[in-house]
Design an enzyme around this catalytic site. Sequence first.
Site, PDB file in Angstrom:
ATOM      1  NE  ARG A   1      -1.423   2.674   2.574  1.00 33.88           N
ATOM      2  CZ  ARG A   1      -0.980   3.875   2.913  1.00 33.88           C
ATOM      3  NH1 ARG A   1      -0.985   4.864   2.026  1.00 33.88           N
ATOM      4  NH2 ARG A   1      -0.503   4.112   4.127  1.00 33.88           N
ATOM      5  CG  ASP A   2       2.933   4.462   3.053  1.00 34.47           C
ATOM      6  OD1 ASP A   2       2.759   5.336   2.177  1.00 34.47           O
ATOM      7  OD2 ASP A   2       3.293   4.739   4.211  1.00 34.47           O
TER       8      ASP A   2
ATOM      9  CG  HIS B   1       3.146   4.358   9.280  1.00 31.28           C
ATOM     10  ND1 HIS B   1       2.776   3.371   8.389  1.00 31.28           N
ATOM     11  CD2 HIS B   1       3.586   5.394   8.524  1.00 31.28           C
ATOM     12  CE1 HIS B   1       2.981   3.800   7.147  1.00 31.28           C
ATOM     13  NE2 HIS B   1       3.467   5.027   7.199  1.00 31.28           N
TER      14      HIS B   1
ATOM     15  CG  HIS C   1       7.526   7.733   6.058  1.00 33.17           C
ATOM     16  ND1 HIS C   1       7.368   7.603   4.707  1.00 33.17           N
ATOM     17  CD2 HIS C   1       6.331   7.388   6.603  1.00 33.17           C
ATOM     18  CE1 HIS C   1       6.141   7.210   4.434  1.00 33.17           C
ATOM     19  NE2 HIS C   1       5.479   7.076   5.553  1.00 33.17           N
TER      20      HIS C   1
ATOM     21  CB  CYS D   1       2.526  10.501   1.944  1.00 31.58           C
ATOM     22  SG  CYS D   1       0.963  11.342   1.729  1.00 31.58           S
TER      23      CYS D   1
ATOM     24  CG  ASN E   1       6.540   3.332   4.365  1.00 31.36           C
ATOM     25  OD1 ASN E   1       5.754   3.629   5.248  1.00 31.36           O
ATOM     26  ND2 ASN E   1       6.236   3.443   3.071  1.00 31.36           N
TER      27      ASN E   1
END
Lengths: 304, 304
Positions: B14-15, B207, B209, B240, B249
Amino acid sequence: MTMRKIQIVEVGPRDGFQPIKDFIPTEQKFEFIDRLYAAGLRRMEAGAFVSTSAVPQMADAPEILAHCARYADLDVQMLVPTGRQAERALQAGAGHIAFVMSASPAHNQSNVRRTPEESVEEFALLVSELPSEVKVRINLATSFDCPFDGPVAQDAVLQILARLSEITPAAEIALCDTTGRVTPDRVSALFARAVSEIPQVGGWAFHGHDTYGLGVANALAAMGEGVTVIDSAFAGLGGCPFAPGATGNVATEDLVWTLDAMGVETGIDLDRLLTASLQAERIPGAATGGRVRNALRAKLTEAV
Amino acid sequence: MTMRKIQIVEVGPRDGFQPIKDFIPTEQKFEFIDRLYAAGLRRMEAGAFVSTSAVPQMADAPEILAHCARYADLDVQMLVPTGRQAERALQAGAGHIAFVMSASPAHNQSNVRRTPEESVEEFALLVSELPSEVKVRINLATSFDCPFDGPVAQDAVLQILARLSEITPAAEIALCDTTGRVTPDRVSALFARAVSEIPQVGGWAFHGHDTYGLGVANALAAMGEGVTVIDSAFAGLGGCPFAPGATGNVATEDLVWTLDAMGVETGIDLDRLLTASLQAERIPGAATGGRVRNALRAKLTEAV
């Protein structure tokens, strides 16, 4: 983290340049040192007195030392692995020597062909002949992990530290993560024991590599145990030619960016430092590392 | 660090994939998911139900979800930013939704054109209509720092958290460092307050980065406050599209390598994971990050 001031030792001109195969012109080294000084760095491991045939990149150590003398407030430490090399350093006017030896037998053999015990005794002799005004630091390589022997036992390191601190209680001792394989929990654990079991040491420092991306995390762990002196190299240059896979010191800019964000004083101007680090990318054969330089590249490219 | 077991949420599909401009063929996404599952990952943010015109890369979310259904023990969370998208996710058979909103007004406006308060109310409505067997997680973006507003005040975040936990006490809440600019001290501080002031939360996650190289350090800081669920993306993919400069990430392999070295259980086979990560480098337009993949590349290239 209660610490509000950290002294960074810029080791790029030594640990960073040392593994680069093509000789960096001495004048270019001067320029980098000038830029790093201008960025606010006031302590550097500027070169090494080592075998010039084994490590030709460091052959201009006397000239580097002479150049640095123009900066009265720059603390210049020169690496030496033996008594004979310490003599060369002193003859060249060194006021601060960094004696290097390894905690692990295999790495010390590979590096200086001595057992750790033999290196300790050589250090004792060296110290006994040293003029009292010369400052001494000890770089204890492979304090956590050895490229040949793997993890190094805490007790073995503490025994060496106890003996070194008997020889010269005033010396600062840097525990070095030569392979970059140590994790923050082990950095904390070893420093906690060292600080409490060997309280008479002149000062503790941490020297880390960023091979597995833990350079800053490990430095913060050391700081958490009260360590106030941290080694790093601009542009994340470095790696030990005798430690397979040991690529790259923690990048000075990564450390400074983090400490700035945490409100910890370093006295360093990040933009000026980044400009020097971006220029380091142009050194033929240099392998650079770290993240902050890339994160802020767009902002800074115009300045270079 | 007393924690001996950590659950990693692989957010690469996803990310990690989301900001890649060229559409990754759905079959290729299946292959990556299969490889990640084979490496031992048992929880994934596998896709997002979002505007397919704004984020075309996520348009195959229903197919991804259907593919994942073959793994009975894989916990698949699908990102949704609105009630309408949650409906799409449920229609496609999602059993675990990750509702995303931002703590900072500017980022939430940019992302979903709502104030944080409006998103909270939308979440309340969404939860009230959700079948009881559907699991909910909340991804609170910009919990520490906003690309537009800068540092986000702890009190503002805690107010949102309190309201969210009232709405659904069973939900896991992930505090997200969207920009990568938070430092470990601030991660510790916010989680310490959140854990003590809002004890009724179903679980806490972090979460992070790796833009400034602190992804693993920040994850360890969260773990130090008792957080046992950590998001990461294989090969350090990600960023993002609405957060300028938010590249990458934290790499799953960097996290797993570190936790392995610390004796913390993740259930993940590092070599298999690294093989998937090396293959991610071949995705057209993918920006990869992290350090461990490069450190161990030589050892693994034959396996790919």
